[in-house]
Write a protein that holds these residues in place. Structure first.
Motif, PDB file in Angstrom:
ATOM      1  N   ASP A  19      -7.376   1.874   1.947  1.00  0.00           N
ATOM      2  CA  ASP A  19      -8.585   2.570   1.544  1.00  0.00           C
ATOM      3  C   ASP A  19      -9.509   1.641   0.761  1.00  0.00           C
ATOM      4  OD1 ASP A  19     -10.038   5.006   1.400  1.00  0.00           O
ATOM      5  OD2 ASP A  19      -9.571   5.017  -0.753  1.00  0.00           O
ATOM      6  N   ARG A  20      -8.895   0.866  -0.147  1.00  0.00           N
ATOM      7  CA  ARG A  20      -9.685  -0.057  -0.953  1.00  0.00           C
ATOM      8  C   ARG A  20     -10.380  -1.083  -0.070  1.00  0.00           C
ATOM      9  NH1 ARG A  20      -5.888  -0.380  -4.782  1.00  0.00           N
ATOM     10  NH2 ARG A  20      -5.011  -2.282  -3.922  1.00  0.00           N
ATOM     11  N   LEU A  21      -9.635  -1.579   0.926  1.00  0.00           N
ATOM     12  CA  LEU A  21     -10.231  -2.581   1.813  1.00  0.00           C
ATOM     13  C   LEU A  21     -11.408  -1.992   2.581  1.00  0.00           C
ATOM     14  CD1 LEU A  21      -7.051  -4.368   3.154  1.00  0.00           C
ATOM     15  CD2 LEU A  21      -8.798  -5.286   1.637  1.00  0.00           C
ATOM     16  N   VAL A  22     -11.293  -0.724   2.967  1.00  0.00           N
ATOM     17  CA  VAL A  22     -12.390  -0.097   3.690  1.00  0.00           C
ATOM     18  C   VAL A  22     -13.600   0.057   2.771  1.00  0.00           C
ATOM     19  CG1 VAL A  22     -13.163   2.011   4.850  1.00  0.00           C
ATOM     20  CG2 VAL A  22     -10.866   1.112   5.280  1.00  0.00           C
ATOM     21  N   ARG A  23     -13.347   0.550   1.560  1.00  0.00           N
ATOM     22  CA  ARG A  23     -14.479   0.827   0.666  1.00  0.00           C
ATOM     23  C   ARG A  23     -15.083  -0.444   0.091  1.00  0.00           C
ATOM     24  NH1 ARG A  23     -12.956   3.067  -3.628  1.00  0.00           N
ATOM     25  NH2 ARG A  23     -10.782   3.376  -3.115  1.00  0.00           N
ATOM     26  N   GLU A  24     -14.229  -1.389  -0.334  1.00  0.00           N
ATOM     27  CA  GLU A  24     -14.771  -2.547  -1.035  1.00  0.00           C
ATOM     28  C   GLU A  24     -15.186  -3.683  -0.117  1.00  0.00           C
ATOM     29  OE1 GLU A  24     -11.831  -3.564  -3.888  1.00  0.00           O
ATOM     30  OE2 GLU A  24     -12.060  -1.661  -4.967  1.00  0.00           O
ATOM     31  N   ARG A  25     -14.436  -3.878   0.965  1.00  0.00           N
ATOM     32  CA  ARG A  25     -14.760  -5.008   1.822  1.00  0.00           C
ATOM     33  C   ARG A  25     -15.396  -4.581   3.122  1.00  0.00           C
ATOM     34  NH1 ARG A  25     -10.866  -7.346   3.811  1.00  0.00           N
ATOM     35  NH2 ARG A  25     -12.336  -8.722   4.804  1.00  0.00           N
ATOM     36  N   GLY A  26     -15.537  -3.268   3.306  1.00  0.00           N
ATOM     37  CA  GLY A  26     -16.161  -2.783   4.521  1.00  0.00           C
ATOM     38  C   GLY A  26     -15.330  -3.038   5.763  1.00  0.00           C
ATOM     39  N   MET A  27     -14.000  -3.001   5.598  1.00  0.00           N
ATOM     40  CA  MET A  27     -13.132  -3.139   6.773  1.00  0.00           C
ATOM     41  C   MET A  27     -13.198  -1.851   7.589  1.00  0.00           C
ATOM     42  SD  MET A  27      -8.993  -3.806   6.724  1.00  0.00           S
ATOM     43  CE  MET A  27      -8.504  -2.123   6.347  1.00  0.00           C
ATOM     44  N   GLY A  28     -13.044  -1.981   8.889  1.00  0.00           N
ATOM     45  CA  GLY A  28     -12.930  -0.789   9.730  1.00  0.00           C
ATOM     46  C   GLY A  28     -11.459  -0.517   9.966  1.00  0.00           C
ATOM     47  N   LEU A  29     -11.092   0.758   9.960  1.00  0.00           N
ATOM     48  CA  LEU A  29      -9.670   1.085  10.117  1.00  0.00           C
ATOM     49  C   LEU A  29      -9.478   2.091  11.244  1.00  0.00           C
ATOM     50  CD1 LEU A  29      -6.740   0.951   9.075  1.00  0.00           C
ATOM     51  CD2 LEU A  29      -7.314   2.818   7.514  1.00  0.00           C
ATOM     52  N   LEU A  30      -8.658   1.713  12.205  1.00  0.00           N
ATOM     53  CA  LEU A  30      -8.278   2.637  13.268  1.00  0.00           C
ATOM     54  C   LEU A  30      -6.845   3.036  12.963  1.00  0.00           C
ATOM     55  CD1 LEU A  30      -9.470   3.773  15.863  1.00  0.00           C
ATOM     56  CD2 LEU A  30      -8.433   1.900  17.114  1.00  0.00           C
ATOM     57  N   PHE A  31      -6.654   4.283  12.571  1.00  0.00           N
ATOM     58  CA  PHE A  31      -5.368   4.712  12.036  1.00  0.00           C
ATOM     59  C   PHE A  31      -4.677   5.623  13.042  1.00  0.00           C
ATOM     60  CE2 PHE A  31      -2.588   7.157   9.268  1.00  0.00           C
ATOM     61  CZ  PHE A  31      -2.116   6.195   8.399  1.00  0.00           C
ATOM     62  N   ILE A  32      -3.643   5.094  13.691  1.00  0.00           N
ATOM     63  CA  ILE A  32      -2.948   5.851  14.723  1.00  0.00           C
ATOM     64  C   ILE A  32      -1.727   6.520  14.107  1.00  0.00           C
ATOM     65  CG2 ILE A  32      -1.693   5.659  16.888  1.00  0.00           C
ATOM     66  CD1 ILE A  32      -3.414   3.187  17.495  1.00  0.00           C
ATOM     67  N   SER A  33      -1.576   7.802  14.345  1.00  0.00           N
ATOM     68  CA  SER A  33      -0.449   8.481  13.718  1.00  0.00           C
ATOM     69  C   SER A  33      -0.133   9.770  14.458  1.00  0.00           C
ATOM     70  CB  SER A  33      -0.802   8.808  12.269  1.00  0.00           C
ATOM     71  OG  SER A  33       0.210   9.589  11.693  1.00  0.00           O
ATOM     72  N   HIS A  34       1.125  10.225  14.332  1.00  0.00           N
ATOM     73  CA  HIS A  34       1.374  11.565  14.867  1.00  0.00           C
ATOM     74  C   HIS A  34       1.468  12.586  13.742  1.00  0.00           C
ATOM     75  CE1 HIS A  34       5.604   9.799  14.726  1.00  0.00           C
ATOM     76  NE2 HIS A  34       5.600  10.706  13.804  1.00  0.00           N
ATOM     77  N   ASP A  35       1.203  12.127  12.523  1.00  0.00           N
ATOM     78  CA  ASP A  35       1.294  13.004  11.366  1.00  0.00           C
ATOM     79  C   ASP A  35      -0.085  13.598  11.068  1.00  0.00           C
ATOM     80  OD1 ASP A  35       1.542  14.185   8.913  1.00  0.00           O
ATOM     81  OD2 ASP A  35       2.857  12.628   8.105  1.00  0.00           O
ATOM     82  N   LEU A  36      -0.290  14.836  11.510  1.00  0.00           N
ATOM     83  CA  LEU A  36      -1.627  15.423  11.387  1.00  0.00           C
ATOM     84  C   LEU A  36      -2.046  15.669   9.947  1.00  0.00           C
ATOM     85  CD1 LEU A  36      -0.591  16.310  14.334  1.00  0.00           C
ATOM     86  CD2 LEU A  36      -2.563  17.796  14.244  1.00  0.00           C
ATOM     87  N   THR A  37      -1.073  16.081   9.139  1.00  0.00           N
ATOM     88  CA  THR A  37      -1.410  16.361   7.748  1.00  0.00           C
ATOM     89  C   THR A  37      -1.899  15.091   7.063  1.00  0.00           C
ATOM     90  OG1 THR A  37       0.684  17.516   7.932  1.00  0.00           O
ATOM     91  CG2 THR A  37      -0.518  17.766   5.887  1.00  0.00           C
ATOM     92  N   LEU A  38      -1.176  14.012   7.314  1.00  0.00           N
ATOM     93  CA  LEU A  38      -1.524  12.740   6.707  1.00  0.00           C
ATOM     94  C   LEU A  38      -2.927  12.318   7.128  1.00  0.00           C
ATOM     95  CD1 LEU A  38      -0.735  10.121   5.236  1.00  0.00           C
ATOM     96  CD2 LEU A  38       0.128   9.293   7.416  1.00  0.00           C
ATOM     97  N   VAL A  39      -3.181  12.376   8.421  1.00  0.00           N
ATOM     98  CA  VAL A  39      -4.474  11.933   8.926  1.00  0.00           C
ATOM     99  C   VAL A  39      -5.595  12.791   8.367  1.00  0.00           C
ATOM    100  CG1 VAL A  39      -5.838  11.803  11.021  1.00  0.00           C
ATOM    101  CG2 VAL A  39      -3.551  10.866  10.982  1.00  0.00           C
ATOM    102  N   SER A  40      -5.343  14.087   8.245  1.00  0.00           N
ATOM    103  CA  SER A  40      -6.409  14.956   7.747  1.00  0.00           C
ATOM    104  C   SER A  40      -6.706  14.648   6.279  1.00  0.00           C
ATOM    105  CB  SER A  40      -6.033  16.423   7.919  1.00  0.00           C
ATOM    106  OG  SER A  40      -5.064  16.792   6.972  1.00  0.00           O
ATOM    107  N   LYS A  41      -5.703  14.164   5.540  1.00  0.00           N
ATOM    108  CA  LYS A  41      -5.960  13.834   4.140  1.00  0.00           C
ATOM    109  C   LYS A  41      -6.615  12.472   3.995  1.00  0.00           C
ATOM    110  CE  LYS A  41      -2.123  16.297   2.002  1.00  0.00           C
ATOM    111  NZ  LYS A  41      -0.711  16.053   1.692  1.00  0.00           N
ATOM    112  N   PHE A  42      -6.233  11.538   4.884  1.00  0.00           N
ATOM    113  CA  PHE A  42      -6.596  10.152   4.635  1.00  0.00           C
ATOM    114  C   PHE A  42      -7.850   9.680   5.368  1.00  0.00           C
ATOM    115  CE2 PHE A  42      -5.902   5.615   5.784  1.00  0.00           C
ATOM    116  CZ  PHE A  42      -6.171   5.102   4.531  1.00  0.00           C
ATOM    117  N   CYS A  43      -8.072  10.193   6.579  1.00  0.00           N
ATOM    118  CA  CYS A  43      -9.144   9.614   7.392  1.00  0.00           C
ATOM    119  C   CYS A  43     -10.479  10.317   7.183  1.00  0.00           C
ATOM    120  CB  CYS A  43      -8.752   9.668   8.867  1.00  0.00           C
ATOM    121  SG  CYS A  43      -7.378   8.591   9.216  1.00  0.00           S
TER     122      CYS A  43
END
Ligand SMILES: Nc1ncnc2c1ncn2[C@@H]1O[C@H](COP(=O)(O)OP(=O)(O)OP(=O)(O)O)[C@@H](O)[C@H]1O
Ligand SMILES: Nc1ncnc2c1ncn2[C@@H]1O[C@H](COP(=O)(O)OP(=O)(O)OP(=O)(O)O)[C@@H](O)[C@H]1O
Ligand SMILES: [Mg+2]
Ligand SMILES: [Mg+2]
Lengths: 281, 246, 305
Positions: A201-225
């Protein structure tokens, strides 16, 4: 100069086909998305084509697999038109991928430390001491308790979750502009997971990295992405804002959410997904 | 009397300055037909406890007793018929060059049991796999199907104890639900005793009656399901885990 | 009977062990023949086998019958289209019969060296520790000598002859297979599927033979095929030096050796068997490259990409 305005990654009508002896298998059937300097989640059941979508971006699909797309561009550069050589310079340094299976992706006969520092020493021409220091920092950041020991360990001496974190550390060390993380936290408990996600998250916010987050955990993805693509049989069946995922309309997304056990939930058999052939159309 | 008793177990990898104390004085006891859960931090020694029971990790102290009899340093064929283990990664736990049939028949050959054809077919049926999968190779199966084969393999010798090391963490939500339902059904039908590791508190809560929480090689709290539900967990790590899981 | 039809072989749900195995083999075959270079390898090696088996039918002359009036005829002479050697023997027929000797050497080496190497390597990798150190030092001793020199020493000690030459070659050829097998074993001995059979009560012997060795076999087979050229050349070299096959046996290396004397005036006597060695070596190399794509566990495992 980096284009701050335009999207980092544009994918239009991506198709991955495996020409097997028993006929062609379409693993990805026309996926389109754009990724800015944000966190984009891809969810879906096993075999829905999440990994193949991620690997396509790096052109890491092995024959007999074939990648086709109307457009697949990283910072405006067409990835499909690049030579294998230019692709190699992109991989790892600019675009990194955390592979789904760390036990398979780490070299079993090379120590963790050597694998972590290899890139730093070869690509960034760092001295041994500096490279080791960077590696230690990164291992600490992913919450490895005794980084010195892990540096000297071989992959089979790590626990499942430690292997996964070593893989993440290895991909984050070169500070890529685009990180594709394929089930990066599936073997981590929630507390460690939180820390690892915080780094990304820090890398995305501070360095402007793009993140493609693949997961089968829907709860996690809904909280994080920020946004989520829901895949089914090689297609994107739904795209929603992550915080709206629980209100998703598609019956497939709903079905996936219902399968999850909950703390304090009833002991009866969990509902399983009833698939509808029309979803694949 | 408890079926599985683990008493002050110590597991140390390596020796001298590089020694890693992966498990430090863990004591748990699991009654017959109980389902016991182990949760905890990544790297806290959960898998190592299971592997130590199976003789796959070096025990440096303490004792493990199955039905009152202490386990020595070697696990014999008799042990194999009482205790079996399901591994975390269904992609790594089946031999890539052997058909499902060969994998399932292997334990029968080792123990000289007859009626192989019949037993293999009925094992596939027990885990809800179509008989047409019998002669396929692992790479022709999905993750969930592979995990079913791995479960079927453990059932071939009709053990009373199943050790489950994160049996669903490599599987997606829908397949996880299928495998968990399968495990619950088999446990009820065969009176199995489960010792199950997971990092997912919700899965443990769904499957187990009691659980132990591990951190840095030690059990920091043992708690039953009811106590978890009325929020009476005391250990800070347990509370953190609980807070993050609901 | 529907067996051996394409659909039966490619059935995703085979009905028997045999069908499953044949099906996998057929898939491998399809993969192999998709690679044109590998096909060339298959054709060359196949031709060698056919030549060896049907030598009496293919040969136009007796390979050892001398006919001094016809000595040193150039290629394309009537009745001797590859020419004759210094004793008037038909070179074509000698090459055809020589295929038998070459194949014999190849077969003998393939059943000895790789099996021995596999055994040593698998044991070293699986048991580790002192066993590993002892076995690998033993291997290093053999690796430290150049192959031809070591073979020469053996043959000198044992006396010339094909069997002794093969024995010498096998003795010098196994160390690389032991290394390959050991490296492969190291990566799989900790695998969950090995732990799983151990948990079922399997002994070390069973685990080594039916679980570890099959995983190492592909790398060893590839390596053997690629080494085959070297083995043929060593055999020919020993023949050339007079330490392998003995005259009048039509062995290719021996033929080159005897043609050496007329290399400038009657070039064909040495060149024709030389070409045969070259082509067959090339064939094995191409086949080995093709097999790598088919057998390499990392490319064949499919599912998990
Ligand atoms: N070598 C191959 N030959 C044929 N089909 C393949 C091959 N590799 C992958 N596939 C197919 O591609 C599809 C997509 O696979 P992919 O690995 O992308 O799924 P996934 O969404 O990542 O699933 P998981 O959650 O299990 O990782 C699968 O249906 C699979 O069967
Ligand atoms: N063969 C080994 N040699 C040395 N150390 C080992 C070995 N196997 C495990 N360890 C160490 O033991 C500790 C516990 O590992 P274990 O696999 O039991 O963790 P875990 O609780 O299962 O974690 P996870 O949830 O990440 O799988 C780790 O620090 C690991 O590095
Ligand atoms: Mg995947
Ligand atoms: Mg574990």
């Amino acid at each position: 100069m980096r284009g701050e305005g335009g999207p980092l990654l544009e994918v239009e009508d991506l198709r991955v086909t495996f020409d097997t002896e028993a006929g062609p298998v379409e693993a990805v059937r026309g996926v389109s998305f754009t990724l800015g300097r944000e966190r984009l989640g891809i969810v879906g059941e096993s075999g829905s084509g999440k990994t193949m979508t991620g690997r396509s971006v790096l052109r890491l699909v092995r024959p007999p697999g074939r990648i086709e797309a109307k457009r697949m561009a990283f910072e405006g550069v067409d990835l499909l038109g690049l030579s294998e050589r230019s692709m190699r310079t992109l991989r790892g340094k600019r675009i990194a991928m955390v592979m789904q299976d760390p036990k398979f992706s780490l070299n079993p006969v090379m120590s963790v430390g050597d694998q972590l520092t290899e890139g730093l020493r070869r690509r960034d021409r760092l001295g041994k001491a500096d490279a080791v220091r960077r590696a230690l920092e990164m291992l600490e950041a992913v919450q490895i308790r005794d980084p010195e020991r892990v540096l000297g360990a071989y992959p089979h001496e790590l626990s499942g979750g430690m292997g996964q974190r070593v893989m993440i550390a290895m991909m984050l060390i070169p500070e890529p502009d685009l990180l594709i993380a394929d089930e990066p936290t599936s073997a981590l408990d929630v507390t460690v997971q939180r820390e690892v996600l915080a780094i990304m998250d820090r890398l995305v916010r501070e360095r402007g990295m793009g993140l493609l987050f693949i997961s089968h955990d829907l709860t996690l993805v809904s909280k994080f992405c920020d946004r989520v693509l829901v895949m089914y049989r090689g297609k994107v069946v739904e795209e929603v804002m992550a915080d709206q995922l629980h209100a998703a309309k598609h019956p497939y997304t709903q079905g996936l959410l219902n399968c999850l056990p909950r703390v304090g939930g009833a002991r009866e058999p969990l509902p399983v997904l009833e698939r509808d052939p029309s979803w694949a159309e | 009397m408890a079926l599985i008793e683990i008493d002050d177990l110590e597991v140390t990898f390596g020796s001298g300055a590089d020694a890693v104390r992966a498990v430090r004085g863990v004591s748990i006891s699991v009654a017959a037909k109980e389902s016991f859960g182990l949760v905890g931090e990544s790297g806290s020694g959960k898998s190592t406890v299971l592997r130590a029971i199976c003789g796959l990790a070096p025990i440096s102290g303490g004792a493990i007793r199955i039905n009152g009899a202490a386990l020595g340093s070697r696990r014999d064929k008799g042990f194999a018929r009482r205790v079996q283990m399901v591994f975390q990664d269904p992609y790594a736990s089946l031999h890539p060059k052997r058909t499902i049939d060969a994998t399932l028949a292997e334990p029968l050959t080792i123990h000289g049991l007859g009626g192989r054809d019949k037993r293999v077919v009925s094992a596939l049926e027990d885990v809800g796999l179509d008989p047409k999968f019998r002669f396929r190779y692992p790479h022709q199966l999905s993750g969930g199907q592979r995990q079913r084969v791995a479960i079927a393999r453990t059932l071939m010798l009709e053990p009373e104890i199943l050790l489950l090391d994160e049996p669903t963490s490599a599987l997606d939500a829908s397949v996880q639900a299928e495998v968990l339902n399968l495990l619950s059904r088999l446990r009820a039908a065969r009176g199995l005793t489960f010792l199950m590791v997971s990092h997912d508190l919700a899965v443990i809560d769904h499957m187990c009656d009691r659980l132990a929480v591990m951190q840095q090689g030690m059990v920091v709290e043992q708690i039953d399901r009811a106590a978890l539900a009325d929020d009476s967990a005391r250990d800070p790590y347990t509370r953190e885990l609980l807070a993050a899981s609901v | 009977m529907k067996a051996l039809s394409r659909a039966w072989l490619l059935d995703p749900s085979p009905a028997s062990r045999g069908q499953a195995r044949l099906g996998q083999a057929y898939l491998g075959w399809l993969k192999l023949i998709r690679n044109p270079l590998a096909v060339a390898g298959v054709v060359i090696v196949g031709a060698l086998v056919v030549m060896a088996v049907a030598a009496p039918l293919l040969a136009t002359h007796d390979p050892i019958a001398q006919s001094l009036p016809d000595r040193l005829l150039p290629p394309l002479s009537p009745g001797h289209w590859l020419g004759t050697d210094e004793f008037g023997r038909d070179i074509y027929s000698r090459i055809v019969y020589g295929a038998r000797v070459t194949l014999y050497i190849v077969l003998l080496v393939t059943v000895t060296a790789p099996l021995f190497g596999l055994l040593i390597g698998v044991m070293a990798g699986y048991y580790g520790g002192a066993v590993d150190v002892a076995l690998m030092r033993f291997t290093d001793i053999f690796l430290a000598f150049p192959r031809l020199i070591l073979a020469l020493a053996f043959v000198a000690a044992l006396g010339p002859g094909i069997e002794n030459a093969v024995f010498a070659i096998a003795l010098t050829a196994w160390p690389p297979y032991a290394r390959v097998a050991r490296a492969e074993t190291l990566t799989i001995r900790g695998a969950d599927y090995i732990a799983a059979v151990r948990l079922q009560g399997a002994g070390s012997g069973r685990i080594l033979v039916s679980h570890v060795a099959p995983m190492c076999l592909p790398s060893v087979i590839i390596r053997v095929t690629l080494d085959m050229a070297g083995i043929i050349l060593t055999a020919a070299g020993l023949g050339f030096l007079g330490l392998g096959a003995q005259p009048p046996l039509p062995e290719w290396g021996l033929m080159i050796s005897s043609g050496r004397k007329f290399l400038f005036d009657q070039w064909w006597v040495a060149t024709m068997p030389g070409l045969a060695i070259f082509i067959v070596s090339l064939g094995f190399n191409l086949l080995g490259d093709g097999l790598r794509d088919v057998l390499d566990p990392r490319s064949a495992s499919g599912g998990k990409g």
